[in-house]
Design a protein around this motif. Sequence first.
Motif, PDB file in Angstrom:
ATOM      1  N   ILE A 109       8.001   1.226   1.340  1.00  0.00           N
ATOM      2  CA  ILE A 109       7.483  -0.130   1.081  1.00  0.00           C
ATOM      3  C   ILE A 109       6.034  -0.062   0.605  1.00  0.00           C
ATOM      4  O   ILE A 109       5.661  -0.692  -0.392  1.00  0.00           O
ATOM      5  N   ALA A 110       5.215   0.707   1.333  1.00  0.00           N
ATOM      6  CA  ALA A 110       3.784   0.783   0.972  1.00  0.00           C
ATOM      7  C   ALA A 110       3.635   1.384  -0.431  1.00  0.00           C
ATOM      8  O   ALA A 110       2.815   0.932  -1.233  1.00  0.00           O
ATOM      9  N   GLY A 111       4.438   2.398  -0.714  1.00  0.00           N
ATOM     10  CA  GLY A 111       4.377   3.033  -2.035  1.00  0.00           C
ATOM     11  C   GLY A 111       4.786   2.049  -3.118  1.00  0.00           C
ATOM     12  O   GLY A 111       4.201   2.008  -4.205  1.00  0.00           O
ATOM     13  N   PHE A 112       5.800   1.227  -2.820  1.00  0.00           N
ATOM     14  CA  PHE A 112       6.243   0.242  -3.805  1.00  0.00           C
ATOM     15  C   PHE A 112       5.187  -0.853  -3.991  1.00  0.00           C
ATOM     16  O   PHE A 112       4.941  -1.314  -5.115  1.00  0.00           O
ATOM     17  N   ALA A 113       4.555  -1.251  -2.886  1.00  0.00           N
ATOM     18  CA  ALA A 113       3.469  -2.241  -2.995  1.00  0.00           C
ATOM     19  C   ALA A 113       2.372  -1.670  -3.889  1.00  0.00           C
ATOM     20  O   ALA A 113       1.868  -2.351  -4.800  1.00  0.00           O
TER      21      ALA A 113
END
Length: 363
Positions: A109-113
């Motif tokens: 999720i953080a990487g996608f954000a």
Amino acid sequence: MEILNVGLEKNSYDIIIGENYAKDFPKYIKEIYSGKKLFVITDSNVNEIYKNIYEKMFGGFDYTVYVLKAGEKNKHIRIMPEIYSAMVEAGVKRKDLVVAFGGGVVGDIAGFAAASFLRGISFIQIPTTIVSQVDSSVGGKVGVDLPEGKNLIGAFHQPKLVLIDNYFLNTLTNRYFYDGFAEIVKYGCIYDKKFFDRLVEIVEKIGVSQDDENYIKKLREHLMKYVNELVYRSCEIKKEVVEKDEKESNLRMILNFGHTIGHAIEQFTNYEKYSHGEAISAGMVDITKIGEKKGLTKKDEFLKIEKLLKALNLPTEIEYPKDKISEIMKRDKKSTSDGINFVILKEIGEVEIRKIGEKEIFE
Ligand code: GLY
């Protein structure tokens, strides 16, 4: 401290593997980032355990911590707007740095954000589980799930740094400790028979029967003595594969061994019944049995894999309705109009990609 460099030209980065070195994180972060602001994304479980050491981990930076609800079920596209709004509110700009601090769900999720906010900003990974240390934090696959399937929305966005500290493994439950070993077994199966044999040797060295009431606890203590060696070799294999095929045109598909059936099982059971490692453990055994039945896999290889996974407290047999699983697999990213790219074991240490129809696979 061991350092591996993932060589991807301008997207190259270091993976630093060590023990109890959180106090040195600011020094390593400063080596790749000259700014002040950090947007740390974590989950409720990790936050609860480690909030008292944030100052040690991120001291000297202006850091904001954003806490997600823990669990694969929350790795959903619908949570993204809230994260983007929190980033805007924290004043995150193009040159700032996102920190993924947690397991695979947090990293994805953080990487996608980071990949999508302001058309892409930098991020680093601080993985806290074995699965995320040996697999998801390395290689730049980031994304979220749709109701129709896992990881259907995402990007390739390489981190600038991966900080692996086995200190974080101490607070995993036994279930999630062993969960990660499914990915470690996978690396031996797909790439390195010697590594598979080494893992068997380490597990056998414990000399305690699986019937011993303290087996789970004793094996965990025993494995912790070897965990950096196992994490290092797993990351090294992943790095070699990703360097040859960053965007999964061919070779990188081998990392999906056991995952097509495994992901479908996870989805079919609504991400509640089985962890990722448990589902792919059964998925690896299943696809190897299928390979043998179709004459593609060396006879009895599944028995060796099954024995090792069982010794590592992982499930090797999960019952599922084949028609439902076929339907889910059809929507998998690896599915094409003329079949699904399955990773088939030829023998331990060697796999091949075979296109097989989603129904034909179970025939
Ligand atoms: N987890 C599979 C990959 O990174 O390609």
